[in-house]
Each structure stands twice: as structure tokens, then as C-alpha cells.
Write an enzyme that holds these catalytic residues in place. Structure first.
Site, mmCIF file in Angstrom:
data_model
loop_
_atom_site.group_PDB
_atom_site.id
_atom_site.type_symbol
_atom_site.label_atom_id
_atom_site.label_comp_id
_atom_site.label_asym_id
_atom_site.label_seq_id
_atom_site.Cartn_x
_atom_site.Cartn_y
_atom_site.Cartn_z
ATOM 1 N N HIS A 30 0.798 -1.220 0.000
ATOM 2 C CA HIS A 30 0.000 0.000 0.000
ATOM 3 C C HIS A 30 0.836 1.279 0.000
ATOM 4 O O HIS A 30 0.542 2.204 0.767
ATOM 5 C CB HIS A 30 -0.930 0.028 1.228
ATOM 6 C CG HIS A 30 -1.918 -1.093 1.271
ATOM 7 N ND1 HIS A 30 -2.568 -1.469 2.421
ATOM 8 C CD2 HIS A 30 -2.389 -1.911 0.299
ATOM 9 C CE1 HIS A 30 -3.388 -2.474 2.166
ATOM 10 N NE2 HIS A 30 -3.292 -2.777 0.880
HETATM 11 C C1 LIG Z 1 -0.300 -7.634 -4.305
HETATM 12 C C2 LIG Z 1 -1.225 -6.472 -3.949
HETATM 13 C C3 LIG Z 1 -2.327 -6.713 -3.138
HETATM 14 C C4 LIG Z 1 -3.190 -5.661 -2.800
HETATM 15 N N1 LIG Z 1 -4.334 -5.941 -2.115
HETATM 16 C C5 LIG Z 1 -5.261 -4.969 -1.960
HETATM 17 C C6 LIG Z 1 -6.556 -5.274 -1.471
HETATM 18 O O1 LIG Z 1 -6.898 -6.429 -1.187
HETATM 19 N N2 LIG Z 1 -7.442 -4.251 -1.307
HETATM 20 C C7 LIG Z 1 -7.116 -2.967 -1.628
HETATM 21 O O2 LIG Z 1 -7.942 -2.082 -1.434
HETATM 22 N N3 LIG Z 1 -5.897 -2.654 -2.113
HETATM 23 C C8 LIG Z 1 -4.980 -3.622 -2.325
HETATM 24 N N4 LIG Z 1 -3.783 -3.321 -2.900
HETATM 25 C C9 LIG Z 1 -3.444 -1.899 -3.153
HETATM 26 C C10 LIG Z 1 -4.178 -1.235 -4.322
HETATM 27 O O3 LIG Z 1 -4.384 -2.122 -5.389
HETATM 28 C C11 LIG Z 1 -3.353 -0.012 -4.779
HETATM 29 O O4 LIG Z 1 -3.166 0.846 -3.683
HETATM 30 C C12 LIG Z 1 -4.006 0.783 -5.900
HETATM 31 O O5 LIG Z 1 -4.271 -0.055 -6.994
HETATM 32 C C13 LIG Z 1 -3.101 1.947 -6.319
HETATM 33 O O6 LIG Z 1 -3.675 2.642 -7.398
HETATM 34 P P1 LIG Z 1 -2.849 3.761 -8.193
HETATM 35 O O7 LIG Z 1 -3.734 4.233 -9.269
HETATM 36 O O8 LIG Z 1 -2.320 4.739 -7.216
HETATM 37 O O9 LIG Z 1 -1.571 3.013 -8.777
HETATM 38 P P2 LIG Z 1 -1.484 1.744 -9.743
HETATM 39 O O10 LIG Z 1 -2.760 1.005 -9.784
HETATM 40 O O11 LIG Z 1 -0.264 0.994 -9.333
HETATM 41 O O12 LIG Z 1 -1.296 2.368 -11.195
HETATM 42 C C14 LIG Z 1 -0.151 2.970 -11.683
HETATM 43 C C15 LIG Z 1 -0.063 2.669 -13.185
HETATM 44 O O13 LIG Z 1 0.879 3.550 -13.795
HETATM 45 C C16 LIG Z 1 1.682 2.822 -14.686
HETATM 46 N N5 LIG Z 1 2.948 3.527 -14.826
HETATM 47 C C17 LIG Z 1 3.902 3.708 -13.877
HETATM 48 N N6 LIG Z 1 4.934 4.400 -14.383
HETATM 49 C C18 LIG Z 1 4.619 4.681 -15.672
HETATM 50 C C19 LIG Z 1 5.277 5.365 -16.720
HETATM 51 N N7 LIG Z 1 6.490 5.899 -16.544
HETATM 52 N N8 LIG Z 1 4.647 5.461 -17.921
HETATM 53 C C20 LIG Z 1 3.422 4.911 -18.119
HETATM 54 N N9 LIG Z 1 2.771 4.236 -17.159
HETATM 55 C C21 LIG Z 1 3.358 4.130 -15.959
HETATM 56 C C22 LIG Z 1 1.820 1.465 -14.019
HETATM 57 O O14 LIG Z 1 2.238 0.475 -14.934
HETATM 58 C C23 LIG Z 1 0.415 1.248 -13.471
HETATM 59 O O15 LIG Z 1 -0.428 0.646 -14.409
HETATM 60 C C24 LIG Z 1 -2.901 -4.338 -3.242
HETATM 61 C C25 LIG Z 1 -1.791 -4.116 -4.056
HETATM 62 C C26 LIG Z 1 -0.961 -5.160 -4.427
HETATM 63 C C27 LIG Z 1 0.207 -4.887 -5.327
#
Ligand SMILES: Cc1cc2nc3c(=O)[nH]c(=O)nc-3n(C[C@H](O)[C@H](O)[C@H](O)COP(=O)(O)OP(=O)(O)OC[C@H]3O[C@@H](n4cnc5c(N)ncnc54)[C@H](O)[C@@H]3O)c2cc1C
Ligand SMILES: *[C@@H]1O[C@H](CO)[C@@H](O)[C@H](O)[C@H]1NC(C)=O
Length: 619
Positions: A547
Site C-alpha cells: 500500500h
Molecule cells: C499484491 C497487492 C495486493 C493488494 N491488495 C489490496 C486489497 O486487497 N485491497 C485494496 O484495497 N488494495 C490492495 N492493494 C493496493 C491497491 O491495489 C493499490 O493501492 C491501488 O491499486 C493503487 O492505485 P494507483 O492508481 O495509485 O496506482 P497503480 O494502480 O499501481 O497504477 C499505476 C499505473 O501507472 C503505470 N505507470 C507507472 N509508471 C509509468 C510510466 N512511466 N509510464 C506509463 N505508465 C506508468 C503502471 O504500470 C500502473 O499501471 C494491493 C496491491 C498489491 C500490489
């Protein structure tokens, strides 16, 4: 490390099988990379939980043209099957980061590669795998699908910190806007749920018998069974699932797929953003299939690259602490000292394990049973519809401060780290092999459960920094877990509470639960069971709960470390916002996916109203 070969063959086989039985898994072929325009109204960088939602919502304005850029490809087929969740860690839709404590960052050495740092001889789990999604849907494709909003006080506190509009009453409407609740359990808290949103939330379709033991244990300790997404969070609960019809409901599936049919939304995959320019973000430059491309933004660039990716891209583009940028020879566009600081995460202990009588936990033979396979294929029921071992959560009353703002959460898993007989789980958590076999060796393949205490609002803060100005080099991630002594103390309390749950008659008598009494080898200098022993245990066994957040925090102008204003605009430039987990000033009291979805829904409305586009009434 699981060797590539050991992984590649079964993965290819698994994908063929999944594609044959899960139609939805093969439907993500709408990449528009070959007919991109030179200019879009909005460019969203990163198609994760937040980016997918933003692109879908902004494309509702039909005269806006939207580009959604993503480093990875479509979600891997196996990600659709909830039970394959742990198989995704360190797979090809994972960035494969390894954190690296500051103490191990000698100046001048290259940063860790994206795979493993090879630092396996450290006593702490500071070098555990650190999965981050790299595909359409981002981390919502890798996550364990628990739908948890956090505590109402988290948001009231954000507002009290000087961020108007982020109080609980305001954000609740965005939680409801995102949610498509299809469960039957939360009858008494119905008014807290949204029914028409894209993010479908379902009741768990399969649970091990141990879940009833966990809930009863809570009652025996004086806690109620609650909907943690209702008015109050304290209590024991069955995990609600971000899934649709028994399959994973990532934002790739629930938001991007339907929106991609709109002619004004282009999705480009396998793009890796390099940098953008000027005090006004005018576009992005990125490398795709070996070619450099530039696309301009007429209105705004939105960074949604996640808590690691977004600060990384800002630093590469010259926005961050001036001294750090200069060290890497990057011209300073804006000196913003807060970029990459304030890294927060929830450390958890996955190692407190009990054995039980036979036949009650999740197990590989149970999953491989032809009945389970048939049940999944024909009815979307059975153990395949549930993330492996994930059952329920509890939040205990806080001993300090407001008792209803818990500092500890407990994840109940119907299996132990040894359930796969030492095949892979130990490595995915990050244990050292010798320690794993010495501590868990006697329970290989046996039935049991784990209770994982998790610090909900730790005081330690970590950093994301550049290892190099090469955009293809992973940044240095230092979670700095348990650097604040209060965090260790809180863990000791959490461990004792977990032990008391396991020692209720609901688990001890009904399931013959026996705690793993082995002494953790690295802590054998302490008296087993003493506070000193459990402190050592926490320091040795804590690892990420996946997280990370907070690395571009929202804060009022008076805070020198603020990066975003309360409209999520980047300080010191125009035309650029950061909308993802990195905006959190303080981490929320639960898993992060639902909060990030809320942030993106609210962010989309802020943008629409700033540009005079119609904003839908809120539920
Ligand atoms: C194994 C695991 C289990 C989890 N379990 C839970 C759960 O049960 N319940 C829950 O609520 N949360 C859970 N989480 C946490 C939750 O999924 C994340 O906090 C949330 O998805 C984050 O969203 P975000 O949009 O901030 O980032 P992300 O969803 O990580 O999105 C970032 C995106 O940007 C892209 N990116 C990065 N750099 C670049 C670049 N330079 N150029 C183009 N694209 C790029 C990445 O490839 C990715 O697709 C879990 C996470 C993981 C990894
Ligand atoms: C478990 O609970 C029983 C009473 O129910 C108590 O006698 C025993 O000491 C407890 N064991 C542990 C390890 O706390």
C-alpha cells in the site's frame, strides 16, 4: 528467486487454459498506438486504479479527446481468476521493484535493477518483493480485491490538515459514485453503499470453514461483526470483494474496457513516459516499440503512475528537491522538496501461524479438485472465485487517542506460509530460506491459518529517490519500516491481540488451533513471549502490505513539503495534476484500492468543473 523457466512454462499453460474458459480475459485488444493524434485535450499517464477511472470519466465529455498511456500491456489472463492472486507477484505484469534501505545505497553505485537486488542476507524484510501493477488496471490487477474504504476520521483529518473538500461527508458521495454494490450481507448499512457505480463489489463466493471461527472468535472477545464500510469500522468482518460475476473486477475491466469503445478515448500500451517540459506541462514524450514519440496536451497532463511511478516521473522531469536533482545532473524546473518524501505503507506480519485439524483451510489439493474447477467454469462459484486464503478483516479498538480510529488491522488468512510445502510462498513474502525452513519446517503442507497484524497509520516515513537519470532504471525505494519506535510498540500490541484471537475457544476448541510455538531463530536471544521478543519478531518479520502512498502529498501552501493543492494541481507549474495514491497526506486506515478509486472519481469532477464541463449529480 523463482527462476524464469520454472515460471514461464506453467504460466503459458495456465494462460491458455484461462483464455479457453474465461471469455472476458481475452477482450483487451483496443490499443490505439498505431493511430495516435498529435494532440489531445488530456493525457493521463498510467492506467492503474486511478488512471483508468480518470480516462473513463473524462471521456464522458464527448468533445474532449483523451489519451491514456500505460507502460504495461493488457491484464494477464490469469489475473481474472481471483485465486491466482499470489501467482501474479513477480510475474510479467509486476514492476518487480525491490525496496532498498537508505543504509544500503552507496553513492555512485547504480540502483537496483527492476528484478531482484540480490540482497538476500539482510536480517530484515526490508528487501521483500514490492509488487506494483504494470498493465492496464495497474495494481488493481494484482491486488487481493478487498474492498475497504478506511475510517471516516481519515478524511475529516485530511480536511483538518488544510485540504478543503476532502472531509468524510464529501468523499462518501464519491465512494458511492464509484461503487456498484451487489452483495446481500450489508443490509443495515445500505445507505452507505452505491449501487450504480462501475466498481462492482460482491459478497465473497467462497469461504473456508475457518472464517466462521474467526468471526465467532471476535464475538468471544467482545467485538461485533460489522460492515467496515458502514458508519464505524471497529469489529470483525467478512471481506467484501471488488469483483464482478466471480471474476476480478479491475479498473481495466470495469472502467477502461467500456470507455475504450468511445471514439474520443485512445489507449496506448507498452509506452514508457520519458519526460515533459517547461513550467507549463505541454505534453509528454515517450518511447514506444523503440521509437520516441511526442504528444501534446491542449488542456492538462495528469500523472496517475502510482505512488512510486508519479514521483519518479516528476523527479526525471526536473520537479523535486533541487539538491537531489542536481546530484543527478537534471536541470531544476521547480524546487519542490516534498516530491518522493512522506512514503507511507502498511507494514504487516504474515508469519503468525496456527495449525488446525485437517480439511478446513485453503489448500492446493482443494483448489485442484475437479469439483472446484467445474464449479468455477460452469457456475463462477467455489474456491477459484476467492483470492487465495483471503477471508476477513478485523479492526481493534485503539488504546491511545480516539478508540474508534484503530491503529491496527488484522488480516485473516485460511492458510499458513507453509501451506504450499515450501514451494513459492516463502519467496514471495521475502523470507530467507533457512529462516523459513527452521521456523515453519514442521508445518509444511498442514492445514492452518494466519492472522496478520497490520499497522494502519504507522509513524515511520520512507522515500522514493532517483537511482539514476536514466528513466528505465528503477528508483530507490526505502520504506524505512519501523524506524519510529512507536511502530514497534504498536506491533507488539497487535501481535498479542492476534494471539488472543487464535486462543479463543472458537478457534482453539472448534478447530484445534495450535500456535506455532517455535522460537524465531533471529530472536532466540530474547525470552520467548516477552515484549522484547515480540519487538524483535516484528522487526524481523514485518513486510509491505502493498500500500505505498503519500509521495506527492496534498497540503496547504504553508507546508513546505506539500506537492499538490487541494485540487490536486502540482505546485509551481500549470497544466499538471497528480491523481493517484501519492496524493494522500496521511495513509488511510485500511486497504487502498477503494480510497484511490474515490480520489480519481473526485479528481475527475474537479477537472470537469474547472473546465466548465457538465458534472453529474452525486448519489
Ligand atoms: C499484491 C497487492 C495486493 C493488494 N491488495 C489490496 C486489497 O486487497 N485491497 C485494496 O484495497 N488494495 C490492495 N492493494 C493496493 C491497491 O491495489 C493499490 O493501492 C491501488 O491499486 C493503487 O492505485 P494507483 O492508481 O495509485 O496506482 P497503480 O494502480 O499501481 O497504477 C499505476 C499505473 O501507472 C503505470 N505507470 C507507472 N509508471 C509509468 C510510466 N512511466 N509510464 C506509463 N505508465 C506508468 C503502471 O504500470 C500502473 O499501471 C494491493 C496491491 C498489491 C500490489
Ligand atoms: C489461552 O487461554 C486460556 C484460557 O482460555 C489460558 O489459560 C491460556 O493461558 C491461554 N494461552 C495463551 C498462550 O495465551
Amino acid at each position: 528467486m523463482i527462476t524464469n523457466l520454472l515460471r514461464a512454462v506453467p504460466t503459458a499453460l495456465l494462460r491458455m487454459i484461462v483464455l479457453a474458459v474465461v471469455r472476458e480475459a481475452g477482450e483487451h485488444n483496443y490499443d490505439s498506438s498505431n493511430n495516435l493524434l498529435d494532440q489531445y485535450d488530456f493525457i493521463v499517464v498510467g492506467a492503474g486504479t486511478a488512471g483508468g477511472i480518470l480516462a473513463a470519466r473524462l471521456s464522458e465529455v464527448s468533445n474532449w479527446k483523451i489519451l491514456l498511456l500505460e507502460s504495461g500491456g493488457p491484464p494477464p489472463p490469469e489475473s481474472y481468476v481471483p485465486a491466482f492472486n499470489i501467482a501474479l507477484i513477480e510475474g510479467d505484469a509486476d514492476w518487480n521493484f525491490r525496496p532498498r534501505p537508505a543504509a544500503l545505497q552507496p553513492q555512485g553505485l547504480p540502483g537496483p535493477p527492476f528484478r531482484s537486488s540480490g540482497l538476500t542476507d539482510l536480517p530484515l524484510l526490508q528487501v521483500c518483493p514490492f509488487p506494483r501493477g504494470k498493465c492496464l488496471g495497474g495494481s488493481s490487477v494484482l491486488n487481493w480485491m478487498m474492498y475497504v474504504r478506511g475510517n471516516r476520521r481519515d478524511y475529516d483529518n485530511w480536511e483538518a490538515m488544510g485540504n478543503p473538500g476532502w472531509d468524510y461527508e464529501s468523499v462518501l458521495r464519491y465512494f458511492k459514485k464509484a461503487e456498484g454494490y451487489r452483495g446481500k450481507r450489508n443490509i443495515h448499512t445500505g445507505s452507505y453503499h452505491g449501487r450504480d457505480g462501475p466498481l462492482t463489489v460482491e459478497d465473497k463466493r467462497w469461504s473456508s470453514p475457518l472464517l466462521t471461527g474467526f468471526l465467532k472468535a471476535g464475538q468471544q472477545l467482545g467485538y461485533q461483526i460489522v460492515d467496515p464500510n458502514g458508519p464505524e469500522q471497529i469489529g470483525f468482518s467478512v471481506a467484501d470483494m471488488t469483483q464482478r460475476n466471480g471474476l476480478r473486477g479491475s479498473t481495466a475491466e470495469t472502467y477502461i474496457k467500456p470507455a475504450a469503445a468511445r471514439p474520443n478515448l485512445h489507449v496506448a500500451v507498452n509506452a514508457h513516459i520519458l519526460f515533459d517540459e517547461n513550467k507549463r506541462a505541454i505534453g509528454v514524450r515517450f518511447q514506444q516499440k523503440g521509437k520516441m514519440r511526442t504528444v501534446r496536451a491542449r488542456r492538462e497532463v495528469i500523472l496517475s503512475a502510482g505512488a512510486i511511478g508519479s514521483p519518479h516521473l516528476l523527479l526525471l522531469s526536473g520537479v523535486g528537491p533541487a539538491k537531489h536533482l542536481q546530484q543527478h545532473g537534471i536541470p531544476v524546473l521547480v524546487d519542490l522538496p516534498g516530491v518522493g518524501l512522506n512514503l507511507q505503507d502498511h507494514p504487516s506480519i504474515f508469519g503468525l501461524a496456527w495449525t488446525t485439524r485437517k480439511g478446513v483451510s485453503i489448500s492446493i489439493p482443494r483448489l485442484a479438485d475437479p469439483k472446484s474447477v467445474k464449479d468455477f467454469i460452469f457456475n463462477r462459484q467455489g474456491p477459484f472465485t476467492s483470492p487465495f486464503g483471503v477471508e476477513g478483516n478485523a479492526w481493534s479498538l485503539a488504546e491511545k487517542g480516539d478508540p474508534y480510529w484503530p491503529d491496527l488491522q488484522y488480516l485473516f488468512i485460511s492458510g499458513t506460509p507453509a501451506l504450499d510445502s515450501g514451494l513459492a510462498i516463502w519467496d514471495l513474502i521475502g523470507y530467507r530460506r533457512e529462516v523459513f525452513f527452521e521456523y515453519f519446517g514442521h508445518m509444511l503442507g498442514r492445514d492452518g491459518f494466519s492472522i496478520g497484524p497490520m499497522l494502519t497509520r504507522p509513524k515511520s516515513r520512507g522515500t522514493v529517490k532517483l537511482a539514476s537519470r536514466d528513466p528505465l532504471q528503477a528508483p530507490l525505494i526505502d520504506p524505512n519500516f519501523l524506524s519510529h519506535p512507536d511502530d514497534v510498540e504498536t506491533f507488539v500490541r497487535g501481535i498479542k491481540f492476534a494471539l488472543s484471537v487464535g486462543n479463543t475457544s472458537a478457534l482453539r476448541d472448534d478447530f484445534q488451533a495450535i500456535f506455532n510455538e517455535k522460537v524465531l531463530p533471529v530472536c532466540d536471544h530474547e525470552v520467548p513471549g516477552s515484549d522484547a521478543y515480540w519487538s524483535c519478531y516484528a522487526l524481523s518479520m514485518a513486510s509491505t502490505t502493498f500500500h505505498p502512498c503519500g509521495t506527492c502529498k496534498m497540503a496547504p501552501d504553508s507546508d513546505p513539503y506539500g506537492v499538490l493543492d487541494h485540487n490536486l494541481k502540482l505546485r509551481g507549474v500549470s497544466g499538471l495534476r497528480v491523481i493517484d495514491a501519492s496524493m494522500m497526506p496521511l495513509i488511510t486506515t485500511g486497504n487502498l484500492n477503494a480510497p484511490v478509486a474515490m480520489i480519481a472519481e473526485k479528481g475527475a469532477d474537479i477537472i470537469k468543473s474547472d473546465w466548465g464541463a457538465p458534472v453529474d449529480p452525486l448519489p
